[in-house]
Design a protein around this motif. Structure first.
Motif, mmCIF file in Angstrom:
data_model
loop_
_atom_site.group_PDB
_atom_site.id
_atom_site.type_symbol
_atom_site.label_atom_id
_atom_site.label_comp_id
_atom_site.label_asym_id
_atom_site.label_seq_id
_atom_site.Cartn_x
_atom_site.Cartn_y
_atom_site.Cartn_z
ATOM 1 N N UNK A 6 30.800 -9.496 31.394
ATOM 2 C CA UNK A 6 30.797 -9.507 29.924
ATOM 3 C C UNK A 6 32.252 -9.551 29.432
ATOM 4 N N UNK A 7 32.586 -10.652 28.779
ATOM 5 C CA UNK A 7 33.926 -10.820 28.210
ATOM 6 C C UNK A 7 33.849 -10.375 26.752
ATOM 7 N N UNK A 8 34.668 -9.409 26.381
ATOM 8 C CA UNK A 8 34.551 -8.841 25.030
ATOM 9 C C UNK A 8 33.483 -7.756 25.005
ATOM 10 N N UNK A 9 33.433 -6.986 26.090
ATOM 11 C CA UNK A 9 32.361 -5.991 26.275
ATOM 12 C C UNK A 9 32.405 -4.867 25.238
ATOM 13 N N UNK A 10 33.589 -4.592 24.675
ATOM 14 C CA UNK A 10 33.701 -3.467 23.741
ATOM 15 C C UNK A 10 33.374 -3.856 22.301
ATOM 16 N N UNK A 11 33.118 -5.140 22.067
ATOM 17 C CA UNK A 11 32.845 -5.587 20.700
ATOM 18 C C UNK A 11 31.372 -5.444 20.334
ATOM 19 N N UNK A 12 31.056 -5.938 19.151
ATOM 20 C CA UNK A 12 29.705 -5.821 18.619
ATOM 21 C C UNK A 12 28.684 -6.534 19.534
ATOM 22 N N UNK A 13 28.956 -7.785 19.903
ATOM 23 C CA UNK A 13 28.043 -8.529 20.795
ATOM 24 C C UNK A 13 28.065 -7.926 22.201
ATOM 25 N N UNK A 14 29.265 -7.583 22.667
ATOM 26 C CA UNK A 14 29.386 -6.995 24.010
ATOM 27 C C UNK A 14 28.559 -5.720 24.123
ATOM 28 N N UNK A 15 28.625 -4.864 23.102
ATOM 29 C CA UNK A 15 27.887 -3.597 23.153
ATOM 30 C C UNK A 15 26.370 -3.827 23.082
ATOM 31 N N UNK A 34 35.432 -6.955 30.217
ATOM 32 C CA UNK A 34 36.768 -7.047 29.612
ATOM 33 C C UNK A 34 36.719 -6.555 28.170
ATOM 34 N N UNK A 35 37.831 -6.017 27.728
ATOM 35 C CA UNK A 35 37.932 -5.537 26.353
ATOM 36 C C UNK A 35 39.372 -5.636 25.891
ATOM 37 N N UNK A 36 39.667 -4.936 24.821
ATOM 38 C CA UNK A 36 41.016 -4.966 24.257
ATOM 39 C C UNK A 36 41.571 -3.567 24.127
ATOM 40 N N UNK A 37 41.699 -3.089 22.885
ATOM 41 C CA UNK A 37 42.308 -1.769 22.645
ATOM 42 C C UNK A 37 41.343 -0.610 22.910
ATOM 43 N N UNK A 38 40.069 -0.879 22.838
ATOM 44 C CA UNK A 38 39.099 0.222 22.961
ATOM 45 C C UNK A 38 38.847 0.557 24.441
ATOM 46 N N UNK A 39 39.894 1.111 25.078
ATOM 47 C CA UNK A 39 39.798 1.347 26.527
ATOM 48 C C UNK A 39 38.853 2.501 26.866
ATOM 49 N N UNK A 40 38.660 3.445 25.922
ATOM 50 C CA UNK A 40 37.719 4.554 26.193
ATOM 51 C C UNK A 40 36.316 3.986 26.411
ATOM 52 N N UNK A 41 35.904 3.098 25.486
ATOM 53 C CA UNK A 41 34.566 2.494 25.608
ATOM 54 C C UNK A 41 34.462 1.648 26.876
#
Ligand code: NDP
Ligand code: MG
Length: 389
Positions: A6-15, A34-41
């Motif tokens: 999942x590319x963009x896993x921390x975003x709305x679609x990724x979640x 993969x994600x960006x700034x939301x490393x906790x998620x």
């Protein structure tokens, strides 16, 4: 067991994708998240799903992600190239849900595996549609649409012949300002634009819904994905957002796709395709809904729709210019540098300025050409925004 990334896993679609996978973990083996700034998620999901690797696109987030995953056997990496490398790891099914043109190169890399790419990142089709489809074909890969309207068109086309398609109607809620007086739009703020009447989505796509730049993107996406001529593609305001798209055939019959406001339907369709499987979304009660409304969009309120028609007709790299200018204009609006109704003129002026770029309308171009035109268009629209400040 289906291997999944999942590319963009921390975003709305990724979640939403993770929500579906986490309900049935024995069926899926997660390769990369993969994600960006939301490393906790990202770390939380990587642990819960037992991913092989977790990647943040930001190098300055590496240490935090590493610390959060210390003691696990999950690999950690950071940076745009690491996202592309993770996308390229073999997986049967890959969700492309990074926001913006940053999603193009990772999705492109995933396709080299000859797998299935569930494509939410509409920018990939808008900027590079023809070459993305050719690239998928060359690698024996399949692209499935995830954008709700395109999933709807895809479903309405099952078993049909494209030659009998007379028109494709993409519906639009009309966004946050559908019922605002036209003269008030010039003073609309980003937080007002970011509240959607029907869908719960990321901030950028919600503002793009208010301006209908999202719908403009989707018209172009329709042309590219289904290879339909622009004069057969229409946008229609449908405030209830329950019919996502309609396909009209040459015998006058129209197939409409109806479903709840929940992206998990379209994600689930792409996840289980070509089968259907149970997806935990609301079941519609038509007696309660009672009424569906429709209205032709007003181009004075939504100038982005006219720009989309021009972009579709021009073809070539014009979509890449459009997308870059739209992203810059949106950044400018969010930063308070330009007003809500300045976004369309900024995009139109950028298209005008870039129209002399050599080979802009050539049908044959490369991924590097897209990235190059993207950069040049951003510079051009940056200058146009500065001049308007
Ligand atoms: P979000 O903004 O919610 O999520 C974007 C994801 O991309 C996050 O994981 C984010 O990481 C990551 N990301 C941000 N910048 C970069 C970058 N430069 N490189 C790599 N990763 C990055 O977006 P949405 O989920 O709303 O949308 C994703 C895509 O799907 C978009 O193209 C959108 O148009 C499309 N789409 C979305 C729909 C929706 O309902 N949301 C519906 C239809 C299509 P982090 O958050 O950790 O920083
Ligand atoms: Mg959509």
């Amino acid at each position: 067991m289906k291997t999944i990334s999942i590319l963009g896993a921390t975003g709305s679609i990724g979640q939403s994708t993770i929500d579906l996978i986490a309900r049935d973990p024995s069926r899926y083996d997660v390769v990369a998240l993969t994600g960006g700034r939301n490393v906790e998620q990202l770390a939380k999901d990587a642990k819960a799903l037992g991913a092989d690797i977790a990647v943040t696109c930001y190098e300055d987030c590496f240490a935090d992600l590493k610390a959060l995953l210390a003691g696990s056997d999950i690999e950690v990496a950071a940076g745009s190239d690491a996202v592309i490398a993770a996308a390229q790891r073999p997986a049967d099914w890959c969700m492309s849900a990074i926001v913006g043109s940053a999603g193009l190169a990772p999705g492109w890399a995933a396709l080299t595996n000859g797998n299935t790419l569930a494509l939410a990142n509409k920018e990939s089709l808008v900027t590079a549609g023809p070459i993305l489809l050719a690239h998928a074909k060359a690698h024996g890969a399949t692209i499935l649409p995830v954008d709700s309207e395109h999933s709807a068109v895809f479903q309405a086309l099952v078993g049909e012949d494209m030659a009998s398609v007379e028109r494709v109607i993409i519906t639009a809620s009309g966004g946050a300002f559908r019922d605002w007086p036209l003269e008030k739009l010039a003073t609309a703020t980003p937080s007002e634009a970011a509240s959607h009447p029907n869908w719960d989505m990321g901030q950028r796509i919600t503002i793009d819904s208010a301006s209908m730049f999202n719908k403009a993107m989707e018209l172009i996406e329709t042309k590219e994905f289904f290879e339909v001529s622009p004069d057969k593609i229409e946008a229609l305001i449908h405030p209830e957002s329950l019919i996502h798209a309609m396909v009209g055939y040459c015998d006058g019959g129209i197939m409409a796709h109806v479903g709840p406001h929940d992206m998990r339907h379209a994600i689930g369709y792409a996840l289980h395709w070509p089968d259907r499987a149970d997806v935990p979304v609301e079941r519609l009660d038509f007696a309660k809904i009672a009424q569906l409304n429709f209205k032709a969009p007003d181009l004075a309120r939504y100038p982005a729709l006219q720009i989309a028609q021009d972009v579709m007709r021009a073809g070539g790299l014009t979509g890449a210019v459009f997308n870059a200018a739209k992203e810059q204009a949106l950044d400018g609006f969010i930063a308070g540098d330009i007003g809500f109704m300045d976004m369309a003129p900024v995009v139109a002026e950028t298209l005008d300025k870039m129209s002399s770029h050599p080979g802009l309308q050539n049908a044959k171009f490369t991924l590097d050409d897209v990235l190059n035109v993207d950069q040049l268009s951003r510079i051009a629209s940056g200058e146009i925004i500065s001049a308007r400040r």
